[in-house]
Design a protein around this motif. Structure first.
Motif, short mmCIF file in Angstrom:
data_model
loop_
_atom_site.label_atom_id
_atom_site.label_comp_id
_atom_site.label_asym_id
_atom_site.label_seq_id
_atom_site.Cartn_x
_atom_site.Cartn_y
_atom_site.Cartn_z
N TYR A 3 -29.32 -36.12 89.35
CA TYR A 3 -28.67 -37.43 89.52
C TYR A 3 -29.01 -38.09 90.86
O TYR A 3 -28.51 -39.17 91.16
CB TYR A 3 -27.15 -37.28 89.45
CG TYR A 3 -26.58 -37.02 88.07
CD1 TYR A 3 -27.39 -37.00 86.94
CD2 TYR A 3 -25.22 -36.81 87.90
CE1 TYR A 3 -26.87 -36.76 85.69
CE2 TYR A 3 -24.68 -36.58 86.64
CZ TYR A 3 -25.51 -36.56 85.54
OH TYR A 3 -24.97 -36.34 84.30
N CYS A 63 -31.83 -44.97 86.40
CA CYS A 63 -30.73 -44.32 87.12
C CYS A 63 -29.92 -43.52 86.12
O CYS A 63 -29.29 -44.07 85.22
CB CYS A 63 -29.86 -45.38 87.80
SG CYS A 63 -30.72 -46.34 89.04
N TRP A 64 -29.95 -42.23 86.29
CA TRP A 64 -29.31 -41.29 85.37
C TRP A 64 -28.24 -40.57 86.15
O TRP A 64 -28.43 -39.49 86.68
CB TRP A 64 -30.38 -40.32 84.85
CG TRP A 64 -29.96 -39.37 83.80
CD1 TRP A 64 -29.68 -38.04 83.95
CD2 TRP A 64 -29.80 -39.64 82.40
NE1 TRP A 64 -29.35 -37.48 82.75
CE2 TRP A 64 -29.41 -38.43 81.77
CE3 TRP A 64 -29.91 -40.79 81.62
CZ2 TRP A 64 -29.16 -38.35 80.40
CZ3 TRP A 64 -29.67 -40.70 80.26
CH2 TRP A 64 -29.30 -39.48 79.67
N SER A 66 -34.32 -34.66 79.98
CA SER A 66 -33.70 -35.39 81.09
C SER A 66 -34.22 -34.93 82.45
O SER A 66 -33.67 -35.31 83.49
CB SER A 66 -32.17 -35.23 81.06
OG SER A 66 -31.63 -35.77 79.86
N ASP A 68 -24.08 -43.10 80.02
CA ASP A 68 -24.69 -41.93 79.39
C ASP A 68 -26.10 -42.23 78.90
O ASP A 68 -26.85 -41.31 78.56
CB ASP A 68 -23.85 -41.48 78.20
CG ASP A 68 -22.57 -40.78 78.64
OD1 ASP A 68 -22.50 -40.36 79.81
OD2 ASP A 68 -21.64 -40.67 77.81
N TYR A 69 -26.46 -43.51 78.84
CA TYR A 69 -27.79 -43.92 78.36
C TYR A 69 -28.72 -44.27 79.51
O TYR A 69 -29.83 -44.75 79.28
CB TYR A 69 -27.65 -45.14 77.43
CG TYR A 69 -26.65 -44.92 76.33
CD1 TYR A 69 -26.99 -44.19 75.18
CD2 TYR A 69 -25.35 -45.40 76.43
CE1 TYR A 69 -26.07 -43.97 74.18
CE2 TYR A 69 -24.42 -45.19 75.42
CZ TYR A 69 -24.79 -44.48 74.30
OH TYR A 69 -23.87 -44.25 73.30
N SER A 70 -28.27 -44.08 80.74
CA SER A 70 -28.97 -44.45 81.97
C SER A 70 -28.89 -45.96 82.18
O SER A 70 -28.31 -46.69 81.36
CB SER A 70 -30.43 -43.98 81.97
OG SER A 70 -31.25 -44.78 81.14
#
Length: 289
Positions: free
Chosen positions: A236, A161-162, A67, A168-170
């Motif tokens: 983030y 976009c995380w 990530s 939770d999966y972007s």
């Protein structure tokens, strides 16, 4: 979900006079392959989910995992060049392809080790005056970030976009404002359709994007010996509506006194915060819809 997991850390990783694998070595002489090995053998400063931060030397750490995106590097470089916010300096970053990772890559960032105390470990022991000064520093950081506007939404340099208000999966990547706005309105309609959001919540209309950390908390702040705070972990971050910062602070379950102190010093966006709260079902239970 990471929210219910406890981070792993080695006590020796924060020792000021410890022995670390790259002490006395030139970082430029170390190959990418050797650095990837050090992610699994060096003292662990922090490990949660698929992300690990290790101590490489007296002055260097490395963050790595599936990530860890190039957008975090781009944000750190942008923050360092355009603001006075105290952040780790980046010395090296690279990515390798791994079929086993969710995004198909594993990223690595070598940056400063920030000496000091993680704020989540010392906040409750600080005097109210010191807490107030720290809250003011954090509020100044947020206001400085929000003074910088960008035209394209999302992570700096592009990518998914995380972040807290996606899934939770972007989500994305979003090529423009209209596509991000459509995603939020789709999630809002899903939530309304199953009575998980009030019918009178208006649709999203995104008009302004500013630099946003999106996950400010005592866990992401280091208090140095001069009582200056350093903001770390920009995973983030990106260009998002200003409400993202206050909304994220307002829903954090821990350190509510810290959250409230900072929130009292920054602009609030009540209607937009209600909108973000209204899509909770669409971005969690119905994340894949």
């Amino acid at each position: 979900m990471e929210l219910f997991m406890r981070p792993i850390a080695d006590l020796e990783s924060r020792e000021p006079n410890g022995s670390f694998p790259l002490d006395g070595k030139d970082l430029n002489s170390v190959t990418d392959e050797a650095l990837t090995t050090l992610l699994t053998t060096s003292p662990i400063l922090h490990q949660l989910g698929g992300t690990t931060v290790v101590r490489l030397s007296e002055i260097l750490i490395m963050k790595g995992g599936g990530s860890v995106m190039t957008s975090e590097v781009e944000m750190l470089l942008l923050i360092a060049s355009r603001t006075a916010i105290r952040v780790p300096r980046v010395y090296r970053a690279f990515q390798l392809k791994y079929d086993t990772q969710y995004f198909g890559i594993s990223g690595y960032i070598v940056m400063d080790f920030i000496p000091g105390q993680p704020l989540d470990e010392c906040w409750n022991a600080l005097s109210s005056d010191t807490q107030g000064r720290i809250a003011a520093q954090v509020a100044e950081m947020i206001q400085e970030m929000q003074s910088i506007e960008l035209l394209k939404p999302g992570p700096i340099g592009g990518g998914p976009c995380w972040a807290r208000f996606f899934t939770d999966y972007s989500a994305g990547p979003f090529m423009d404002t209209a596509k991000m706005e459509a995603w939020f309105n789709h999630k809002l309609e899903i939530s309304k359709s199953v009575n998980k959001a009030p019918r009178d919540v208006p649709p999203f209309s995104l008009t302004k994007f500013v630099l946003t950390h999106h996950d400010i908390s005592p866990r992401k702040l280091i208090l140095d010996q001069h009582e200056q705070v350093w903001l770390i972990d920009w995973a983030y971050s990106g260009a998002y509506p200003p409400v993202f910062e206050s909304a994220a602070l307002s829903i954090q379950p821990s350190f509510t006194d810290f959250n409230e102190a900072v929130l009292s010093l920054i602009p609030r966006y009540p209607e937009e915060e209600i909108q973000l709260d209204a899509i909770a079902y669409g971005s969690t239970t119905a994340a894949l819809a």
